[in-house]
Scaffold this active site. Structure first.
Site, PDB file in Angstrom:
ATOM      1  N   ARG A 114      -5.800  -4.357 -15.715  1.00  0.00           N
ATOM      2  CA  ARG A 114      -5.181  -5.688 -15.628  1.00  0.00           C
ATOM      3  C   ARG A 114      -5.274  -6.465 -16.931  1.00  0.00           C
ATOM      4  O   ARG A 114      -4.916  -7.638 -16.975  1.00  0.00           O
ATOM      5  CB  ARG A 114      -5.872  -6.523 -14.537  1.00  0.00           C
ATOM      6  CG  ARG A 114      -5.606  -6.010 -13.170  1.00  0.00           C
ATOM      7  CD  ARG A 114      -6.220  -6.892 -12.101  1.00  0.00           C
ATOM      8  NE  ARG A 114      -6.475  -6.098 -10.939  1.00  0.00           N
ATOM      9  CZ  ARG A 114      -7.209  -6.465  -9.907  1.00  0.00           C
ATOM     10  NH1 ARG A 114      -7.776  -7.651  -9.892  1.00  0.00           N
ATOM     11  NH2 ARG A 114      -7.398  -5.660  -8.897  1.00  0.00           N
ATOM     12  N   LYS A 162      -8.420   2.876   0.347  1.00  0.00           N
ATOM     13  CA  LYS A 162      -8.924   1.533   0.049  1.00  0.00           C
ATOM     14  C   LYS A 162      -8.316   0.599   1.092  1.00  0.00           C
ATOM     15  O   LYS A 162      -7.093   0.585   1.266  1.00  0.00           O
ATOM     16  CB  LYS A 162      -8.478   1.171  -1.366  1.00  0.00           C
ATOM     17  CG  LYS A 162      -8.604  -0.300  -1.759  1.00  0.00           C
ATOM     18  CD  LYS A 162      -8.179  -0.456  -3.221  1.00  0.00           C
ATOM     19  CE  LYS A 162      -7.819  -1.883  -3.590  1.00  0.00           C
ATOM     20  NZ  LYS A 162      -8.666  -2.450  -4.617  1.00  0.00           N
ATOM     21  N   GLU A 166     -15.327   0.865 -11.190  1.00  0.00           N
ATOM     22  CA  GLU A 166     -13.861   0.937 -11.314  1.00  0.00           C
ATOM     23  C   GLU A 166     -13.455  -0.142 -12.307  1.00  0.00           C
ATOM     24  O   GLU A 166     -13.829  -1.304 -12.162  1.00  0.00           O
ATOM     25  CB  GLU A 166     -13.207   0.647  -9.957  1.00  0.00           C
ATOM     26  CG  GLU A 166     -11.704   0.422 -10.050  1.00  0.00           C
ATOM     27  CD  GLU A 166     -11.125  -0.188  -8.757  1.00  0.00           C
ATOM     28  OE1 GLU A 166     -11.669   0.073  -7.660  1.00  0.00           O
ATOM     29  OE2 GLU A 166     -10.142  -0.941  -8.858  1.00  0.00           O
TER      30      GLU A 166
HETATM   31  C1  3PG Z   1      -9.470  -6.025  -6.498  1.00  0.00           C
HETATM   32  O1  3PG Z   1      -8.763  -5.039  -6.570  1.00  0.00           O
HETATM   33  O2  3PG Z   1      -9.337  -7.030  -7.208  1.00  0.00           O
HETATM   34  C2  3PG Z   1     -10.572  -5.955  -5.546  1.00  0.00           C
HETATM   35  O3  3PG Z   1     -10.131  -5.824  -4.274  1.00  0.00           O
HETATM   36  C3  3PG Z   1     -11.605  -7.006  -5.749  1.00  0.00           C
HETATM   37  O4  3PG Z   1     -11.408  -8.099  -4.964  1.00  0.00           O
HETATM   38  P1  3PG Z   1     -12.522  -9.208  -4.962  1.00  0.00           P
HETATM   39  O5  3PG Z   1     -12.582  -9.758  -6.345  1.00  0.00           O
HETATM   40  O6  3PG Z   1     -12.060 -10.208  -3.938  1.00  0.00           O
HETATM   41  O7  3PG Z   1     -13.824  -8.556  -4.587  1.00  0.00           O
END
Ligand code: 3PG
Length: 222
Positions: free
Chosen positions: A50, A135, A46
């Protein structure tokens, strides 16, 4: 086993049981990241929307054809449209947003989406749009394994992809849950490794996680 472009994205996720979540600043990182994922034995990821380069990175990764590519941090219907246009085959949203779920389920779109849900109310809201895999985010802040165990009784038809605060260390306890389809996380590819070009470290983390999945499956079969 190689990734098949024809398999359903959620079936592929359920098979692999892992979802590396990548935030990529530099399009030049896409190819070495893809190679690191493949070297580790995990042909999927994924990419979060961002960074300014995120959509170009989705496009470049999807165009390779050897990985299943989804887009995350989808916060609007426009985000969803742009991600699908770039080649994303599944979408991940931080919130349970009806407008996005409605668009994803349209007959002329039909793209799998896993909305961020924390409470039973949000989970049921997703269900009204036909979504049965959500999720669970941010997992570690909202009770993690213990909350997912509590949901198994009253919500037996719902599957979860927990993400947020999970690590290689806590991965096995999430994988052991029957209502967990796959476990997502950013721990595979920290920003510092991307910045410093440590793609071998990323491949090692992917391989370690793939081995944890395989060990869990062997334990279940035994
Ligand atoms: C996100 O969307 O950033 C994920 O949930 C990843 O989170 P993490 O970096 O704490 O694994």
């Amino acid at each position: 086993m190689p990734f098949s472009l024809f398999s359903h994205p959620l079936a592929e996720l359920a098979k692999r049981r892992l979802l590396p979540i990548l935030t990529v600043e530099e399009p030049a990182h896409v190819a070495p990241l893809a190679e690191a994922l493949l070297a580790g034995g995990l042909p999927l990821a994924e990419l979060t929307l961002r960074t300014p380069a995120a959509l170009a990175c989705v496009k470049a990764l999807a165009a390779r054809g050897d990985l299943l590519v989804g887009a995350g941090t989808i916060r609007s219907v426009d985000d969803a449209k742009r991600a699908v246009d770039a080649g994303a085959r599944f979408l991940v949203t931080p919130a349970c947003a009806p407008a996005v779920l409605e668009w994803c389920g349209r007959d002329d779109v039909r793209v799998p989406v896993t909305p961020g849900c924390v409470t039973p109310t949000e989970i049921e809201l997703a269900g009204r749009y036909g979504v049965k895999t959500v999720k669970f985010f941010p997992a570690s802040n909202f009770g993690g394994v213990s909350t997912l165990k509590a949901y198994a009784g009253p919500l037996p038809d719902v599957k979860f992809i927990p993400t947020g605060g999970i690590s290689e260390k806590t991965l096995p306890e999430y994988l052991a849950l029957k209502n967990v389809t796959a476990v997502g996380g950013g721990w595979f590819a920290p920003a510092a490794d991307l910045r410093d070009g440590r793609f071998d470290e990323i491949a090692k983390r992917v391989k370690a996680a793939v081995e944890i999945v395989a060990a869990g499956a062997a334990g279940t079969a035994a």
